[in-house]
Design a protein around this motif. Structure first.
Motif, PDB file in Angstrom:
ATOM      1  N   THR A 102      39.992   5.405 -38.020  1.00 48.92           N
ATOM      2  CA  THR A 102      41.209   5.183 -38.790  1.00 48.92           C
ATOM      3  C   THR A 102      40.791   4.485 -40.079  1.00 48.92           C
ATOM      4  O   THR A 102      39.620   4.171 -40.263  1.00 48.92           O
ATOM      5  CB  THR A 102      42.172   4.252 -38.041  1.00 48.92           C
ATOM      6  OG1 THR A 102      41.535   2.978 -37.888  1.00 48.92           O
ATOM      7  CG2 THR A 102      42.520   4.805 -36.688  1.00 48.92           C
ATOM      8  N   SER A 103      41.768   4.208 -40.933  1.00 47.95           N
ATOM      9  CA  SER A 103      41.425   3.412 -42.112  1.00 47.95           C
ATOM     10  C   SER A 103      41.083   2.004 -41.631  1.00 47.95           C
ATOM     11  O   SER A 103      41.411   1.613 -40.518  1.00 47.95           O
ATOM     12  CB  SER A 103      42.594   3.393 -43.095  1.00 47.95           C
ATOM     13  OG  SER A 103      43.782   3.053 -42.415  1.00 47.95           O
ATOM     14  N   GLY A 200      37.024  -0.054 -38.588  1.00 48.59           N
ATOM     15  CA  GLY A 200      38.168   0.802 -38.300  1.00 48.59           C
ATOM     16  C   GLY A 200      38.267   1.016 -36.801  1.00 48.59           C
ATOM     17  O   GLY A 200      37.383   0.621 -36.040  1.00 48.59           O
ATOM     18  N   LYS A 211      45.416   9.221 -34.513  1.00 55.52           N
ATOM     19  CA  LYS A 211      44.797   8.655 -35.700  1.00 55.52           C
ATOM     20  C   LYS A 211      45.836   8.453 -36.799  1.00 55.52           C
ATOM     21  O   LYS A 211      45.870   7.410 -37.459  1.00 55.52           O
ATOM     22  CB  LYS A 211      43.694   9.597 -36.174  1.00 55.52           C
ATOM     23  CG  LYS A 211      42.883   9.069 -37.334  1.00 55.52           C
ATOM     24  CD  LYS A 211      41.802  10.058 -37.717  1.00 55.52           C
ATOM     25  CE  LYS A 211      41.489   9.955 -39.194  1.00 55.52           C
ATOM     26  NZ  LYS A 211      40.565  11.019 -39.611  1.00 55.52           N
ATOM     27  N   GLU A 212      46.707   9.448 -36.963  1.00 55.73           N
ATOM     28  CA  GLU A 212      47.720   9.316 -38.019  1.00 55.73           C
ATOM     29  C   GLU A 212      48.717   8.210 -37.721  1.00 55.73           C
ATOM     30  O   GLU A 212      49.101   7.446 -38.601  1.00 55.73           O
ATOM     31  CB  GLU A 212      48.428  10.656 -38.229  1.00 55.73           C
ATOM     32  CG  GLU A 212      47.716  11.482 -39.280  1.00 55.73           C
ATOM     33  CD  GLU A 212      47.886  12.968 -39.073  1.00 55.73           C
ATOM     34  OE1 GLU A 212      48.953  13.379 -38.565  1.00 55.73           O
ATOM     35  OE2 GLU A 212      46.942  13.727 -39.413  1.00 55.73           O
ATOM     36  N   ASN A 215      46.973   5.019 -38.451  1.00 52.93           N
ATOM     37  CA  ASN A 215      46.813   4.844 -39.892  1.00 52.93           C
ATOM     38  C   ASN A 215      48.101   4.367 -40.537  1.00 52.93           C
ATOM     39  O   ASN A 215      48.093   3.463 -41.381  1.00 52.93           O
ATOM     40  CB  ASN A 215      46.367   6.156 -40.544  1.00 52.93           C
ATOM     41  CG  ASN A 215      44.856   6.282 -40.541  1.00 52.93           C
ATOM     42  OD1 ASN A 215      44.152   5.282 -40.421  1.00 52.93           O
ATOM     43  ND2 ASN A 215      44.364   7.490 -40.662  1.00 52.93           N
TER      44      ASN A 215
END
Lengths: 243, 293
Positions: A102-103, A200, A211-212, A215
């Motif tokens: 992830t970020s 991350g 993941k989204e 994020n």
């Protein structure tokens, strides 16, 4: 016998196919304070516990914490034994080939060398300890120093205390508490080195949905200031690691 | 947890220690002794069974069975245990999940391996990700037992195979002269006499098994060595009970435990070995007589 065991295992679990909300299993090492550790009550605690719980709240996920050895933390993720790695894992190109990140929720942070105070440790030539499979271990291997690897972060510190290694290279925030509370026995030496691209959460490459979600939650935490609050709480001496 | 443990920093050393030694983590440590005992006492008979099966397969007159026995014992003995434990439980888990995937998932056409990932639908997960923590622990524990049994079974197979070969041939010839069938000879003459020869080798394996439990942590099961290392390490003030490097004391406690286990095992093994040697024309049996008179 094998068949019997398999049959028993299936029988035991096929009966419970009712689904509650999706549970996201959060994998961590539990041995790297202040990032993650097991407190005296036996619970996973630390900066990442706080971040993880908040992320799950924001993304409306039901999360459970799982402790796993650092050595097998990536194989168990890709095999699906848990769904995230939230264990102070720096984002590197090498790891990114195997899993996705992830970020970052912790900015790129310099690593520091720590040695016995008074010792003239030359960190580019001597024996330097690091935990196996970390960015620091990879860095030492290329720096010209002799690398000794240990399974857990604590063993790297013990190696410096016992003289087995001249110095240890690890995340600055991890070492800081040891220097502070050693009563002058341990000290930072040499220059800080900038390695890694921030920390991350590791997820399976096929798990784009998770993941989204994460994020988006991380972005929210960065804008609403809750991430900074946690950074201040767990890294009080590091005003530079804020977003 | 006692009420005065709320503020550990202000406590005198005795009170501090009584609080320290009763933290939740310390109870996990005490509990892990039971986990380890449970593991070895479940694994040993299962491994013995695998070993016996492996030895019989290795000596079989049916070629495919013999090949299987040889491949099993040689492959498993040749692979380092650390690699074995990193690989086999994950492989077993994936095999179980693959079968469940084919049976339980609505859409089982997508490949399970997507790049590096092993992906099955939520219903096929074993245990389900919604399952309680203890289910996960029990499942991992069973995988551990199975993995340990496979490894130690391979070594035991070789020991038992050797012991079966060590039984004097004239014993078996006498049995057949008395009119015993092959099966009767095997079960009533060959196998009972084999134990005497196998015991020394098997007792080695048993002692190695007791000490092999730290491999459990690769499966996420916390054994005594893990906890001793974790509790003993330097604790900074992030913890309620900060202290220096106390691993030595914790490992000394483990030393006592392991020596006690060895001592107990030795007693039982000696008793067994006297029993197996009874009436045999071996040195062990004679020693027994010398002791008895």
């Amino acid at each position: 016998m094998k068949k019997f065991v398999a049959a028993a295992v299936f029988a035991a679990f096929t009966t419970t196919t009712a689904f509650a909300a999706d549970v996201v299993r959060m994998g961590t090492e539990g041995a790297y304070p202040p990032y993650n550790f097991v407190n005296d009550a036996g619970e996973i605690d630390g900066f990442e516990r706080n971040v993880g719980d908040r992320l799950c709240e924001l993304a409306e996920l039901k999360c459970e914490w799982v402790k796993n050895d650092w050595d097998s933390i990536i194989p168990n993720l890709v095999s699906g034994n848990y769904d995230t790695i939230i264990a102070g894992m720096s984002i590197t190109a090498e790891r990114d080939e195997v899993i996705d990140f992830t970020s970052q929720y912790f900015p790129p942070d310099p690593s520091s060398y720590m040695a016995l105070s008074g010792a003239s440790a030359d960190v580019t030539k001597g024996v330097v300890a690091a935990q196996t499979g970390t960015i620091q271990a990879a860095y030492i291997a290329e720096s010209g120093a002799t690398l000794v690897e240990f399974k857990t972060p604590d063993e790297t510190i013990a190696a410096v205390r016992s003289g087995e290694a001249d110095a240890v290279l690890a995340d600055d925030a991890f070492l800081a508490k040891f220097v502070e509370e050693s009563g002058g026995e341990l000290a930072f030496v040499g220059d800080k080195v900038m390695i890694g691209g921030g920390i991350g959460i590791g997820v399976r490459e096929s798990d784009t949905e998770l993941k989204e979600k994460l994020n988006a939650a991380i972005a929210t935490m960065k804008t609403d200031g809750s991430l900074n609050e946690m950074l201040k709480k767990w890294f009080p001496d590091r005003p530079d690691v804020l977003y | 947890m006692m009420s005065f443990c709320q503020t550990p920093a202000d406590l005198e050393s005795f009170a501090w220690f009584s609080c320290y030694l009763t933290t939740a983590n310390h109870f996990s440590f005490y509990w892990s002794f039971i986990t380890v005992l449970l593991l070895v006492f479940i694994t040993a008979p299962v491994a013995l069974l695998f070993g016996f099966g492996g030895a019989v397969a290795k000596r079989s007159t049916i070629a495919p069975l013999r090949w299987f026995g040889k491949i099993y014992t040689n492959m498993v003995r040749g692979v380092p245990e650390l690699i074995f434990f990193l690989f086999v439980p994950i492989a077993l888990d994936q095999a179980f999940e693959y079968v469940r995937y084919k049976l339980l998932c609505e859409d089982s056409s997508a490949p399970v391996y997507q790049g590096n990932d092993f992906v099955v639908c939520a219903a096929a997960k074993l245990p389900l990700s919604t399952a309680e923590a203890w289910v996960h622990t029990t499942y991992n524990f069973s995988l551990a037992v199975l993995a340990f049994a496979i490894v130690f079974g391979a070594f035991a197979a070789n020991v038992i195979d050797g012991a079966l070969s060590a039984v004097p041939k004239n014993q078996l010839e006498t049995a057949s002269a008395y009119g015993l069938s092959k099966r009767q000879t095997f079960w009533r003459i060959h196998v009972p006499q084999m134990w005497g020869y196998a015991l020394a080798g098997l007792s080695n394996l048993w002692l190695i098994l007791i000490k092999a439990t730290p491999l459990l942590f690769l499966l996420g099961i916390e054994d005594i060595v893990y906890w001793a290392g974790y509790l003993g390490k330097t604790k900074t003030s992030f913890f309620a009970y900060p202290h220096g490097d106390w691993r030595l004391w914790y490992f000394l406690a483990l030393l006592v435990f392991y020596l006690a286990m060895t001592y107990g095992s030795e007693k039982i093994i000696n008793r067994l070995s006297r029993r197996f040697a009874k009436g045999q024309a071996t040195l062990g049996a004679n020693e027994d007589k010398a002791v008895a008179t």
